[in-house]
Design an enzyme around this catalytic site. Structure first.
Site, PDB file in Angstrom:
ATOM      1  N   LYS A  15     -26.013   3.300   7.719  1.00 53.59           N
ATOM      2  CA  LYS A  15     -25.127   4.558   8.803  1.00 53.59           C
ATOM      3  C   LYS A  15     -25.855   5.538   8.011  1.00 53.59           C
ATOM      4  CE  LYS A  15     -20.668   2.515   8.948  1.00 53.59           C
ATOM      5  NZ  LYS A  15     -21.537   1.215   8.286  1.00 53.59           N
ATOM      6  N   ARG A  90     -12.682   3.463  12.300  1.00 53.50           N
ATOM      7  CA  ARG A  90     -13.036   1.982  11.994  1.00 53.50           C
ATOM      8  C   ARG A  90     -12.229   0.763  12.485  1.00 53.50           C
ATOM      9  NH1 ARG A  90     -15.648   3.386   6.834  1.00 53.50           N
ATOM     10  NH2 ARG A  90     -16.000   1.590   5.389  1.00 53.50           N
ATOM     11  N   ARG A 128     -28.328  -4.466  -4.309  1.00 48.94           N
ATOM     12  CA  ARG A 128     -28.274  -3.002  -4.274  1.00 48.94           C
ATOM     13  C   ARG A 128     -28.137  -2.963  -5.736  1.00 48.94           C
ATOM     14  NH1 ARG A 128     -25.977   1.069  -0.255  1.00 48.94           N
ATOM     15  NH2 ARG A 128     -24.333   0.042  -0.999  1.00 48.94           N
ATOM     16  N   ARG A 161     -22.849  -1.159  -8.179  1.00 51.09           N
ATOM     17  CA  ARG A 161     -21.578  -1.206  -7.990  1.00 51.09           C
ATOM     18  C   ARG A 161     -20.616  -1.709  -7.367  1.00 51.09           C
ATOM     19  NH1 ARG A 161     -21.984   2.944  -1.786  1.00 51.09           N
ATOM     20  NH2 ARG A 161     -21.259   1.556  -1.420  1.00 51.09           N
ATOM     21  N   ARG A 172     -14.899  -6.589   2.736  1.00 51.37           N
ATOM     22  CA  ARG A 172     -16.037  -5.681   3.276  1.00 51.37           C
ATOM     23  C   ARG A 172     -16.725  -6.041   5.168  1.00 51.37           C
ATOM     24  NH1 ARG A 172     -19.943  -2.696  -0.368  1.00 51.37           N
ATOM     25  NH2 ARG A 172     -19.978  -0.648   1.975  1.00 51.37           N
TER      26      ARG A 172
HETATM   27  P1  AMP Z   1     -17.871   3.474   3.482  1.00 56.81           P
HETATM   28  O1  AMP Z   1     -18.217   4.372   2.513  1.00 56.81           O
HETATM   29  O2  AMP Z   1     -17.792   4.204   5.037  1.00 56.81           O
HETATM   30  O3  AMP Z   1     -17.815   2.084   3.406  1.00 56.81           O
HETATM   31  O4  AMP Z   1     -15.888   3.481   2.682  1.00 56.81           O
HETATM   32  C1  AMP Z   1     -15.762   2.927   1.267  1.00 56.81           C
HETATM   33  C2  AMP Z   1     -14.242   2.490   1.548  1.00 56.81           C
HETATM   34  O5  AMP Z   1     -13.850   3.501   2.232  1.00 56.81           O
HETATM   35  C3  AMP Z   1     -13.680   1.293   2.752  1.00 56.81           C
HETATM   36  O6  AMP Z   1     -13.998  -0.050   1.616  1.00 56.81           O
HETATM   37  C4  AMP Z   1     -12.515   1.914   2.924  1.00 56.81           C
HETATM   38  O7  AMP Z   1     -11.821   1.400   2.258  1.00 56.81           O
HETATM   39  C5  AMP Z   1     -12.609   3.584   2.694  1.00 56.81           C
HETATM   40  N1  AMP Z   1     -12.929   4.283   4.464  1.00 56.81           N
HETATM   41  C6  AMP Z   1     -13.777   4.672   4.392  1.00 56.81           C
HETATM   42  N2  AMP Z   1     -13.632   5.002   6.012  1.00 56.81           N
HETATM   43  C7  AMP Z   1     -12.383   4.356   6.435  1.00 56.81           C
HETATM   44  C8  AMP Z   1     -11.637   4.732   7.641  1.00 56.81           C
HETATM   45  N3  AMP Z   1     -11.930   5.143   8.264  1.00 56.81           N
HETATM   46  N4  AMP Z   1     -10.549   4.067   7.405  1.00 56.81           N
HETATM   47  C9  AMP Z   1     -10.351   3.349   6.665  1.00 56.81           C
HETATM   48  N5  AMP Z   1     -10.684   2.848   4.476  1.00 56.81           N
HETATM   49  C10 AMP Z   1     -12.368   3.675   5.186  1.00 56.81           C
END
Ligand code: AMP
Length: 215
Positions: A15, A90, A128, A161, A172
């Site tokens: 994404k 989300r 990764r 990471r 996740r």
């Molecule tokens: P991402 O880079 O989008 O995978 O986001 C990394 C982490 O940020 C996720 O695993 C969540 O802990 C938090 N996060 C990002 N976007 C959201 C959202 N819309 N709602 C809740 N937590 C979020």
């Protein structure tokens, strides 16, 4: 008012890569809640400190925190011409809040699902490796460095990471299935869903995305 594009899909679907390309091609801001939260954590802001524990364990940060930052970001003038939402909403409750925040602009929403098989996702995420020195990204399954744990470009050390470690990746993916997967039905019912196969090479996926968005 420009389009509001929502990217849906599991972690590891690519994404972020597609969001960046869309944002560049159409000149609309890339609004990534993950990036904004990571920045808050790095800067040790009050919000960042609250979000950190959930992020470290692969869980969702509370809706309050996330909605606060999204509302603020969408109210800035650069979002008037449209925006590319990445990582938000989300869950269904966030989707309903977004509908409220957007008001009439909700007509402009397109939800694009980047669809990828779970076995590929796990390899993409747990495989990764990032170069500590220059930031180059490798994958031990799909695009390994010539020498193990060493960057081809600068010789720097490659690291994984924290949230790409197997335990966190599993968490996740579970969170995705439980909270985010229902959004596919939600946007299908709203008549806003489009689907692209994300298992191919990023440039090919992007060609399809451009066709689907018809921008
Ligand atoms: P991402 O880079 O989008 O995978 O986001 C990394 C982490 O940020 C996720 O695993 C969540 O802990 C938090 N996060 C990002 N976007 C959201 C959202 N819309 N709602 C809740 N937590 C979020």
């Amino acid at each position: 008012m420009g389009k509001v594009i929502i990217l849906l899909g599991p972690p590891g679907a690519g994404k972020g890569t597609q969001a960046k390309k869309i944002s560049e091609k159409y000149g609309i801001p890339h609004v990534s809640t993950g990036d904004m939260l990571r920045e808050a954590v790095r800067n040790k802001t009050e919000l960042g400190l609250k979000a950190k524990a959930a992020m470290d364990s692969g869980k969702l940060v509370s809706d309050d925190i996330v909605l606060g930052i999204v509302k603020e970001r969408l109210s800035r003038s650069d979002c008037k011409k449209g925006c590319m939402l990445d990582g938000f909403p989300r869950n269904v409750s966030q989707a309903e809040s977004l509908k409220e925040i957007l008001g009439e602009r909700y007509n402009e929403v397109v939800a694009l699902l980047v669809d990828v098989d779970e076995n590929i996702l796990i390899k993409r995420l747990t495989g990764r490796r990032n170069c500590l020195k220059c930031g180059a990204i490798y994958n031990i399954y799909f695009s390994p460095p010539k020498v193990e744990n060493k960057c081809d470009k600068c010789g720097g050390e490659l690291i994984q990471r924290d949230d790409d470690k197997e335990e966190v990746v599993k968490s996740r993916l579970e969170v995705y299935k439980e909270s985010t997967l229902p959004l596919i039905e939600y946007y299908r019912n709203e008549g806003k869903l489009k689907i692209v196969d994300g298992s191919q090479e990023p440039n090919l996926v992007f060609e399809k995305v451009v066709q689907l968005l018809g921008l």
